[in-house]
Write a protein that holds these residues in place. Structure first.
Motif, PDB file in Angstrom:
ATOM      1  N   VAL A  36     -40.079  -6.877  15.726  1.00  0.00           N
ATOM      2  CA  VAL A  36     -41.269  -6.803  14.887  1.00  0.00           C
ATOM      3  C   VAL A  36     -41.001  -5.766  13.799  1.00  0.00           C
ATOM      4  O   VAL A  36     -40.140  -4.906  13.953  1.00  0.00           O
ATOM      5  CB  VAL A  36     -42.534  -6.420  15.695  1.00  0.00           C
ATOM      6  N   GLU A  37     -41.742  -5.873  12.706  1.00  0.00           N
ATOM      7  CA  GLU A  37     -41.602  -4.889  11.639  1.00  0.00           C
ATOM      8  C   GLU A  37     -42.746  -3.891  11.716  1.00  0.00           C
ATOM      9  O   GLU A  37     -43.913  -4.276  11.773  1.00  0.00           O
ATOM     10  CB  GLU A  37     -41.594  -5.562  10.267  1.00  0.00           C
ATOM     11  N   ILE A  38     -42.393  -2.616  11.740  1.00  0.00           N
ATOM     12  CA  ILE A  38     -43.367  -1.536  11.655  1.00  0.00           C
ATOM     13  C   ILE A  38     -42.984  -0.694  10.447  1.00  0.00           C
ATOM     14  O   ILE A  38     -41.888  -0.872   9.884  1.00  0.00           O
ATOM     15  CB  ILE A  38     -43.423  -0.673  12.939  1.00  0.00           C
ATOM     16  N   HIS A  39     -43.860   0.192  10.039  1.00  0.00           N
ATOM     17  CA  HIS A  39     -43.557   1.091   8.927  1.00  0.00           C
ATOM     18  C   HIS A  39     -43.602   2.524   9.450  1.00  0.00           C
ATOM     19  O   HIS A  39     -44.585   2.918  10.078  1.00  0.00           O
ATOM     20  CB  HIS A  39     -44.557   0.912   7.791  1.00  0.00           C
ATOM     21  N   ILE A  40     -42.531   3.249   9.205  1.00  0.00           N
ATOM     22  CA  ILE A  40     -42.459   4.654   9.605  1.00  0.00           C
ATOM     23  C   ILE A  40     -42.399   5.476   8.325  1.00  0.00           C
ATOM     24  O   ILE A  40     -41.468   5.315   7.531  1.00  0.00           O
ATOM     25  CB  ILE A  40     -41.238   4.938  10.499  1.00  0.00           C
ATOM     26  N   ASP A  41     -43.390   6.309   8.119  1.00  0.00           N
ATOM     27  CA  ASP A  41     -43.503   7.099   6.892  1.00  0.00           C
ATOM     28  C   ASP A  41     -43.376   6.210   5.653  1.00  0.00           C
ATOM     29  O   ASP A  41     -42.730   6.563   4.672  1.00  0.00           O
ATOM     30  CB  ASP A  41     -42.469   8.229   6.861  1.00  0.00           C
ATOM     31  N   GLY A  42     -43.973   5.020   5.735  1.00  0.00           N
ATOM     32  CA  GLY A  42     -43.994   4.103   4.606  1.00  0.00           C
ATOM     33  C   GLY A  42     -42.773   3.209   4.468  1.00  0.00           C
ATOM     34  O   GLY A  42     -42.758   2.323   3.626  1.00  0.00           O
ATOM     35  N   GLN A  43     -41.758   3.409   5.295  1.00  0.00           N
ATOM     36  CA  GLN A  43     -40.527   2.621   5.212  1.00  0.00           C
ATOM     37  C   GLN A  43     -40.533   1.523   6.258  1.00  0.00           C
ATOM     38  O   GLN A  43     -40.761   1.790   7.449  1.00  0.00           O
ATOM     39  CB  GLN A  43     -39.298   3.514   5.431  1.00  0.00           C
ATOM     40  N   PRO A  44     -40.247   0.273   5.875  1.00  0.00           N
ATOM     41  CA  PRO A  44     -40.190  -0.806   6.867  1.00  0.00           C
ATOM     42  C   PRO A  44     -39.023  -0.580   7.833  1.00  0.00           C
ATOM     43  O   PRO A  44     -37.942  -0.170   7.420  1.00  0.00           O
ATOM     44  CB  PRO A  44     -39.980  -2.066   6.031  1.00  0.00           C
ATOM     45  N   THR A  45     -39.281  -0.811   9.107  1.00  0.00           N
ATOM     46  CA  THR A  45     -38.296  -0.592  10.163  1.00  0.00           C
ATOM     47  C   THR A  45     -38.440  -1.704  11.198  1.00  0.00           C
ATOM     48  O   THR A  45     -39.555  -2.085  11.541  1.00  0.00           O
ATOM     49  CB  THR A  45     -38.553   0.768  10.860  1.00  0.00           C
ATOM     50  N   GLN A  46     -37.330  -2.181  11.706  1.00  0.00           N
ATOM     51  CA  GLN A  46     -37.355  -3.172  12.775  1.00  0.00           C
ATOM     52  C   GLN A  46     -37.457  -2.450  14.117  1.00  0.00           C
ATOM     53  O   GLN A  46     -36.727  -1.491  14.366  1.00  0.00           O
ATOM     54  CB  GLN A  46     -36.087  -4.035  12.747  1.00  0.00           C
ATOM     55  N   ALA A  47     -38.348  -2.927  14.963  1.00  0.00           N
ATOM     56  CA  ALA A  47     -38.522  -2.365  16.306  1.00  0.00           C
ATOM     57  C   ALA A  47     -38.523  -3.519  17.301  1.00  0.00           C
ATOM     58  O   ALA A  47     -38.956  -4.622  16.987  1.00  0.00           O
ATOM     59  CB  ALA A  47     -39.834  -1.595  16.397  1.00  0.00           C
ATOM     60  N   ARG A  48     -38.042  -3.253  18.479  1.00  0.00           N
ATOM     61  CA  ARG A  48     -37.994  -4.291  19.501  1.00  0.00           C
ATOM     62  C   ARG A  48     -39.364  -4.429  20.153  1.00  0.00           C
ATOM     63  O   ARG A  48     -39.966  -3.431  20.561  1.00  0.00           O
ATOM     64  CB  ARG A  48     -36.927  -3.959  20.539  1.00  0.00           C
ATOM     65  N   GLU A  49     -39.862  -5.654  20.215  1.00  0.00           N
ATOM     66  CA  GLU A  49     -41.149  -5.913  20.856  1.00  0.00           C
ATOM     67  C   GLU A  49     -41.119  -5.351  22.277  1.00  0.00           C
ATOM     68  O   GLU A  49     -40.154  -5.534  23.004  1.00  0.00           O
ATOM     69  CB  GLU A  49     -41.412  -7.417  20.894  1.00  0.00           C
ATOM     70  N   GLY A  50     -42.167  -4.635  22.646  1.00  0.00           N
ATOM     71  CA  GLY A  50     -42.245  -4.034  23.976  1.00  0.00           C
ATOM     72  C   GLY A  50     -41.813  -2.579  24.015  1.00  0.00           C
ATOM     73  O   GLY A  50     -42.109  -1.869  24.973  1.00  0.00           O
ATOM     74  N   ASP A  51     -41.120  -2.115  22.968  1.00  0.00           N
ATOM     75  CA  ASP A  51     -40.722  -0.705  22.896  1.00  0.00           C
ATOM     76  C   ASP A  51     -41.945   0.170  22.650  1.00  0.00           C
ATOM     77  O   ASP A  51     -42.909  -0.255  22.009  1.00  0.00           O
ATOM     78  CB  ASP A  51     -39.757  -0.458  21.736  1.00  0.00           C
ATOM     79  N   SER A  52     -41.875   1.403  23.102  1.00  0.00           N
ATOM     80  CA  SER A  52     -42.895   2.376  22.716  1.00  0.00           C
ATOM     81  C   SER A  52     -42.596   2.820  21.289  1.00  0.00           C
ATOM     82  O   SER A  52     -41.470   2.655  20.790  1.00  0.00           O
ATOM     83  CB  SER A  52     -42.871   3.587  23.651  1.00  0.00           C
ATOM     84  N   VAL A  53     -43.587   3.391  20.638  1.00  0.00           N
ATOM     85  CA  VAL A  53     -43.377   3.919  19.299  1.00  0.00           C
ATOM     86  C   VAL A  53     -42.322   5.023  19.338  1.00  0.00           C
ATOM     87  O   VAL A  53     -41.466   5.105  18.461  1.00  0.00           O
ATOM     88  CB  VAL A  53     -44.708   4.417  18.688  1.00  0.00           C
ATOM     89  N   ALA A  54     -42.333   5.855  20.373  1.00  0.00           N
ATOM     90  CA  ALA A  54     -41.332   6.922  20.505  1.00  0.00           C
ATOM     91  C   ALA A  54     -39.923   6.335  20.567  1.00  0.00           C
ATOM     92  O   ALA A  54     -39.007   6.830  19.902  1.00  0.00           O
ATOM     93  CB  ALA A  54     -41.605   7.771  21.743  1.00  0.00           C
ATOM     94  N   ALA A  55     -39.729   5.282  21.342  1.00  0.00           N
ATOM     95  CA  ALA A  55     -38.413   4.642  21.433  1.00  0.00           C
ATOM     96  C   ALA A  55     -38.001   4.063  20.082  1.00  0.00           C
ATOM     97  O   ALA A  55     -36.839   4.162  19.681  1.00  0.00           O
ATOM     98  CB  ALA A  55     -38.417   3.553  22.504  1.00  0.00           C
ATOM     99  N   ALA A  56     -38.964   3.493  19.350  1.00  0.00           N
ATOM    100  CA  ALA A  56     -38.665   2.938  18.028  1.00  0.00           C
ATOM    101  C   ALA A  56     -38.254   4.040  17.054  1.00  0.00           C
ATOM    102  O   ALA A  56     -37.330   3.857  16.257  1.00  0.00           O
ATOM    103  CB  ALA A  56     -39.870   2.170  17.494  1.00  0.00           C
ATOM    104  N   LEU A  57     -38.922   5.197  17.119  1.00  0.00           N
ATOM    105  CA  LEU A  57     -38.554   6.328  16.265  1.00  0.00           C
ATOM    106  C   LEU A  57     -37.125   6.776  16.562  1.00  0.00           C
ATOM    107  O   LEU A  57     -36.322   6.984  15.650  1.00  0.00           O
ATOM    108  CB  LEU A  57     -39.513   7.498  16.477  1.00  0.00           C
ATOM    109  N   LEU A  58     -36.805   6.923  17.829  1.00  0.00           N
ATOM    110  CA  LEU A  58     -35.459   7.351  18.214  1.00  0.00           C
ATOM    111  C   LEU A  58     -34.417   6.311  17.816  1.00  0.00           C
ATOM    112  O   LEU A  58     -33.354   6.664  17.291  1.00  0.00           O
ATOM    113  CB  LEU A  58     -35.407   7.628  19.719  1.00  0.00           C
TER     114      LEU A  58
END
Length: 100
Positions: free
Chosen positions: A15-37
Motif C-alpha cells: 500500500v502507499e502511505i505518505h511519511i512527512d509528505g513523501q510517498p512510501t510503499q509499505a507492506r499491508e499488515g505492517d505497523s506504522v513503526a515497521a514501515a518507518l524502519l
C-alpha cells in the motif's frame, strides 16, 4: 547496510502511505513503526525538552518512544497502528499540539 530489513514474503500486498509528505510503499499488515524502519528512517520523533531523537524500541506499546502524527492526530503509538492505503504519517519534532 540497513539496520532493519524485511523477511521475504513473496505474496505480500503493498500500500502507499505518505511519511512527512513523501510517498512510501509499505507492506499491508505492517505497523506504522515497521514501515518507518523499513523506509530507512532511524527516528520517528524528537523529545520536547532536549530535541534528542527517539525511535521505536519495544514494538509492543509499552515504551511510547514511537509517537507520530497519523492523519492529523498527534501522539499515536506507531507500533500499535496498522498501515492503511493513503495514510498520512508525520514524524513529531518536539512537543506536538495536544502534548501534555
Amino acid at each position: 547496510m540497513p539496520v532493519f530489513r524485511r523477511l521475504d514474503e513473496p505474496e505480500s500486498r503493498w500500500v502507499e502511505i505518505h511519511i512527512d509528505g513523501q510517498p512510501t510503499q509499505a507492506r499491508e499488515g505492517d505497523s506504522v513503526a515497521a514501515a518507518l524502519l523499513a523506509a530507512g528512517l532511524r527516528s520517528c520523533r524528537t523529545t520536547p525538552i532536549s530535541g534528542a531523537a527517539r525511535a521505536p524500541f519495544c514494538m509492543m506499546g509499552v515504551c511510547y518512544e514511537c509517537l507520530v502524527e497519523i492523519d492529523g492526530v498527534p501522539n499515536r503509538q506507531s507500533c500499535q497502528i496498522t498501515v492503511q492505503e493513503g495514510m498520512q504519517v508525520r514524524r513529531q519534532i518536539g512537543a506536538s499540539e495536544g502534548y501534555s
